[in-house]
Design a protein around this motif. Structure first.
Motif, PDB file in Angstrom:
ATOM      1  N   TYR A  88       0.860  -0.947   0.360  1.00 28.98           N
ATOM      2  CA  TYR A  88       0.329   0.513   0.132  1.00 28.98           C
ATOM      3  C   TYR A  88       0.743   1.143   0.399  1.00 28.98           C
ATOM      4  O   TYR A  88       1.517   1.150   0.862  1.00 28.98           O
ATOM      5  CB  TYR A  88      -0.875   0.100   1.121  1.00 28.98           C
ATOM      6  N   GLN A  89       1.120   2.216  -1.139  1.00 28.36           N
ATOM      7  CA  GLN A  89       1.450   3.035  -0.896  1.00 28.36           C
ATOM      8  C   GLN A  89       0.752   4.230  -0.964  1.00 28.36           C
ATOM      9  O   GLN A  89      -0.167   4.783  -1.564  1.00 28.36           O
ATOM     10  CB  GLN A  89       2.094   3.206  -2.470  1.00 28.36           C
ATOM     11  N   LEU A  90       1.504   5.453   0.298  1.00 28.46           N
ATOM     12  CA  LEU A  90       0.201   6.620   0.000  1.00 28.46           C
ATOM     13  C   LEU A  90       1.343   7.069  -0.036  1.00 28.46           C
ATOM     14  O   LEU A  90       2.786   7.478   1.075  1.00 28.46           O
ATOM     15  CB  LEU A  90      -0.522   6.239   1.376  1.00 28.46           C
ATOM     16  N   ASP A  91       0.755   8.759  -0.130  1.00 26.07           N
ATOM     17  CA  ASP A  91       1.457   9.603  -0.087  1.00 26.07           C
ATOM     18  C   ASP A  91       1.210  10.736   0.781  1.00 26.07           C
ATOM     19  O   ASP A  91       0.003   9.959   1.326  1.00 26.07           O
ATOM     20  CB  ASP A  91       1.513  10.796  -1.640  1.00 26.07           C
ATOM     21  N   PRO A  92       2.004  11.881   1.256  1.00 23.81           N
ATOM     22  CA  PRO A  92       1.820  12.201   2.201  1.00 23.81           C
ATOM     23  C   PRO A  92      -0.129  12.955   2.324  1.00 23.81           C
ATOM     24  O   PRO A  92      -0.349  13.707   3.570  1.00 23.81           O
ATOM     25  CB  PRO A  92       2.860  13.417   2.893  1.00 23.81           C
ATOM     26  N   GLU A  93      -0.426  13.616   1.721  1.00 23.51           N
ATOM     27  CA  GLU A  93      -1.300  13.850   1.271  1.00 23.51           C
ATOM     28  C   GLU A  93      -2.418  13.229   2.059  1.00 23.51           C
ATOM     29  O   GLU A  93      -3.496  13.944   1.731  1.00 23.51           O
ATOM     30  CB  GLU A  93      -1.667  14.651  -0.164  1.00 23.51           C
ATOM     31  N   GLU A  94      -2.242  12.035   1.177  1.00 26.48           N
ATOM     32  CA  GLU A  94      -4.007  10.933   1.912  1.00 26.48           C
ATOM     33  C   GLU A  94      -3.154  10.577   3.553  1.00 26.48           C
ATOM     34  O   GLU A  94      -3.593   9.173   3.665  1.00 26.48           O
ATOM     35  CB  GLU A  94      -3.153   9.592   1.075  1.00 26.48           C
ATOM     36  N   TYR A  95      -1.905  11.344   4.554  1.00 32.03           N
ATOM     37  CA  TYR A  95      -2.122  10.322   5.455  1.00 32.03           C
ATOM     38  C   TYR A  95      -3.285  11.333   6.161  1.00 32.03           C
ATOM     39  O   TYR A  95      -3.636   9.927   7.489  1.00 32.03           O
ATOM     40  CB  TYR A  95      -1.034  11.541   6.066  1.00 32.03           C
ATOM     41  N   ARG A  96      -4.433  11.852   5.981  1.00 35.64           N
ATOM     42  CA  ARG A  96      -6.123  11.752   6.523  1.00 35.64           C
ATOM     43  C   ARG A  96      -6.733  10.629   5.886  1.00 35.64           C
ATOM     44  O   ARG A  96      -8.021  11.149   6.184  1.00 35.64           O
ATOM     45  CB  ARG A  96      -6.176  13.265   6.458  1.00 35.64           C
ATOM     46  N   THR A  97      -6.622  10.444   5.188  1.00 37.90           N
ATOM     47  CA  THR A  97      -7.488   9.513   4.000  1.00 37.90           C
ATOM     48  C   THR A  97      -8.273   7.852   5.506  1.00 37.90           C
ATOM     49  O   THR A  97      -6.447   7.541   5.746  1.00 37.90           O
ATOM     50  CB  THR A  97      -7.272   9.132   3.015  1.00 37.90           C
TER      51      THR A  97
END
Length: 84
Positions: free
Chosen positions: A19-28
């Motif tokens: 699972y790859q998450l960008d920092p912008e997705e840390y609230r998802t």
């Protein structure tokens, strides 16, 4: 220990499971982002070992599980243990 470092560690644990998450997705919400419950439990277990904490199981999934929420709980736990 700061939020950025903890978030990176959480993202790293997610990455080892594909699972790859960008920092912008840390609230998802991680479930909404496609992390299945089995892998999420594995990530939580790895984080418990890495940070020497124990997440409260009761009601844990009542709120969205996000990278930011996990990081906040880890940092809060660390702060409580420093003041003891």
């Amino acid at each position: 220990m700061n939020e950025s470092t903890v978030c990176e560690a959480i993202a790293g644990e997610l990455s080892t499971r594909g699972y790859q998450l960008d920092p912008e997705e840390y609230r998802t919400d991680l479930i909404s982002a496609g992390v299945n419950s089995v892998n999420l439990v594995r990530v939580l277990t790895a984080l418990e070992e890495l940070f020497d904490i124990e997440f409260e199981a009761a009601g844990f999934f009542a709120e969205p599980v996000t990278v930011e929420r996990l990081a906040a709980e880890i940092i809060e736990h660390a702060a409580r243990n420093v003041t003891r």
